[in-house]
Design an enzyme around this catalytic site. Structure first.
Site, mmCIF file in Angstrom:
data_model
loop_
_atom_site.group_PDB
_atom_site.id
_atom_site.type_symbol
_atom_site.label_atom_id
_atom_site.label_comp_id
_atom_site.label_asym_id
_atom_site.label_seq_id
_atom_site.Cartn_x
_atom_site.Cartn_y
_atom_site.Cartn_z
ATOM 1 N N TRP A 283 37.883 48.409 56.746
ATOM 2 C CA TRP A 283 38.213 48.108 55.272
ATOM 3 C C TRP A 283 39.490 48.649 54.808
ATOM 4 O O TRP A 283 40.460 48.090 53.875
ATOM 5 C CB TRP A 283 37.030 48.818 54.454
ATOM 6 N N TRP A 311 39.935 42.467 27.607
ATOM 7 C CA TRP A 311 39.974 44.083 27.739
ATOM 8 C C TRP A 311 39.931 44.756 26.258
ATOM 9 O O TRP A 311 40.470 44.301 25.467
ATOM 10 C CB TRP A 311 40.893 44.576 28.643
ATOM 11 N N ASN A 346 32.397 58.613 47.604
ATOM 12 C CA ASN A 346 32.520 57.010 47.553
ATOM 13 C C ASN A 346 31.479 56.358 46.791
ATOM 14 O O ASN A 346 31.923 55.451 45.895
ATOM 15 C CB ASN A 346 32.440 56.557 49.132
ATOM 16 N N TRP A 364 40.793 47.603 34.526
ATOM 17 C CA TRP A 364 40.605 48.270 35.949
ATOM 18 C C TRP A 364 41.810 49.010 36.258
ATOM 19 O O TRP A 364 42.102 50.010 36.752
ATOM 20 C CB TRP A 364 40.246 47.303 36.946
ATOM 21 N N TRP A 387 39.556 49.079 43.356
ATOM 22 C CA TRP A 387 39.251 48.754 41.929
ATOM 23 C C TRP A 387 39.252 47.388 41.750
ATOM 24 O O TRP A 387 38.299 46.847 40.833
ATOM 25 C CB TRP A 387 40.564 49.543 41.102
#
Length: 486
Positions: A283, A311, A346, A364, A387
């Site tokens: 990943w 937002w 995590n 974000w 994110w």
């Protein structure tokens, strides 16, 4: 008989490869038989995103460890600060060096900078060679059937592992011949260690190549055995804690994978757990390849329709999130762990990110920038990709409508409250039953625990169900902005 060019020193330009073992640029420099000038240049102006304070703390310790390793081999680390090309030219003038060897950086700004430097120096007769010392495969070498970059993780990982063979491990040289008398900055003068305030008192790390080996050994003998489940429990030491070591190149990803696979082959670790660890390294790789192919994703949603998200501008709530005062214990514990240690578990990273994006409806990018400054393992590709994954805007991302419930997440992954009680001591006497939702506890329970909501511990910034409905309502704006309208 050797030519004059073959006698000229090689500059070894360290960046995110702060190790001597298994370092391709160093090994190739040693093979030339020429003297080597190891240099690290602190060039914070070369990229749009300079290192954050936690990364600079790590860099300070890692450079000291690298310098000691070089000195043990008769060499010396030269430290310079300023524009990379200018400092390299100055060093070339001082040493008569005829070559610059480096391990490549693949983040967009650094990649372009390296190409410009190499082009300019080659035009003046200086040999420049770059190697891959950071990733499992060079970005652009793992492509889908149409010849483009993968945008979905599972087929990317399958293709990566099927098509890429690790190069043999390279041993650390025992002696490195370095010219004497070269000027170097003193690392103390760089003032990378924080002092106003010195927040690093609780940071439990050993930066450097030795520390990377130690972290891997501890993981192989412990956490890897039950990695797939243990990695979700923040109170357990079940993760590898290799991320900052990998980012700064104190260990290469192939070496971590090989040692994990060896533990599996020897029967010390279940094969499924090794596969899960390899997938997590994959990943990280996926993130790096994506960013290299799509550099705009640092500032814009990978899926453009998500830039239409309405937002909220809410500085007070953003500040409460940063300081661990949201009123949701699992969120606040994670943010306080980050503040105190430069690290966050995590699972909790996903919870706090989901809370910021979906409960507070804050962009974000605000969270990503905060993590960039605060994390010792801040890695541009991983940070941005993770994110965007939570925000639903990334490649192969979690759907936006997947909204973590911070109460049930705490109850599931911190059932006995060890994690929350460690980082939120004011809740230490609250019974497990109410620990993750103290606002619902009977008044006598809070009284006996010594907790006054709104004074000793914050009341919730938002109510979960109503925040969830608001987030799902905002998603309709994104749906309307999709090119296909669905």
């Amino acid at each position: 008989m050797t030519t004059e060019a073959e006698d000229r020193p090689v500059i070894l330009w360290f960046r995110q490869d702060l190790r001597l073992a298994d370092n391709p640029a160093l090994s190739h420099a040693v093979e030339t038989g020429r003297s080597i000038v190891p240099v690290y240049i602190l060039d914070q102006g070369a990229v749009a995103r300079p290192m954050g304070s936690a990364s600079l703390w790590w860099l300070d310790k890692s450079l000291r460890a690298l310098a000691a390793s070089l000195e043990a081999r008769g060499s010396r680390l030269i430290l310079r600060r300023g524009d990379s090309e200018s400092e390299l030219r100055r060093l070339i003038d001082e040493t008569g060096a005829g070559a610059v060897f480096m391990n490549r950086l693949f983040e967009p700004d650094a990649f372009s900078r390296d190409a410009d430097v190499a082009h300019a120096l080659r035009a003046e007769g200086v040999e420049c060679k770059g190697y891959n010392g950071a990733l499992l495969a060079r970005p652009g070498s793992v492509l889908n059937g149409s010849g483009g970059p993968y945008k979905v993780f599972t087929p990317f990982l399958k293709a990566l592992l099927a098509s890429t063979t690790p190069a043999p491990a390279l041993s650390s040289p025992t002696v490195i011949d370095t010219p004497v008398g070269l000027a170097s900055d003193a690392i103390d003068d760089w003032a990378l260690h924080p002092n106003r305030p010195d927040w690093s008192g609780d940071v439990d790390w050993m930066p450097g190549e030795t520390g990377a080996s130690r972290s891997l050994s501890i993981f192989l003998s412990g956490g890897l055995k039950s990695y797939s489940k243990g990695r979700d429990v923040p109170a357990e030491a079940a993760t590898s804690r290799l991320s900052p070591h990998l980012h700064f190149g104190e260990i290469g990803p192939w070496r971590a994978i090989e040692q994990a696979r060896r533990a599996g082959d020897d029967g010390r670790v279940p094969a499924a757990e090794v596969d899960k660890f390899v997938a997590e390294i994959g990943w990280r790789e996926f993130s790096a390849h994506l960013l290299h192919a799509f550099p705009r994703m640092t500032d814009a949603a990978f899926r453009p329709e998500y830039d239409a998200m309405p937002w909220r501008d809410d500085p007070q709530s953003l500040e409460a999130w940063k300081r661990g005062r949201t009123g949701y214990p699992i969120v606040d514990a994670g943010m306080r762990e980050l503040w105190k240690t430069g690290y966050m578990h995590n699972r909790v990273r996903m919870i706090v990110a989901s809370f910021l994006i979906k409960h507070l409806l804050i962009d974000w990018r605000e969270g990503e920038l905060w993590f960039w400054d605060m994390l010792v393992d801040a890695d541009l590709a991983s940070n941005v990709q993770n994110w965007q994954w939570v925000a639903g805007s990334g490649a192969d991302a979690s759907p936006y409508f997947r909204i973590f419930n911070p109460i049930t997440q705490g109850q599931k992954f911190d059932a006995d409250g060890r994690y929350v009680r460690r980082w939120i001591p004011e809740l230490s006497r609250v019974p497990d039953r109410w620990l993750h939702e103290p606002w619902n506890a009977p008044p006598e329970v809070l009284r006996d625990a010594g907790v006054r909501l709104g004074q000793d511990y914050a009341r919730p910034l938002v109510e979960h169900s109503s925040a969830r409905e608001r987030a799902l309502g905002a998603l309709k704006t994104v749906s309307a902005a999709r090119p296909d309208g669905d």
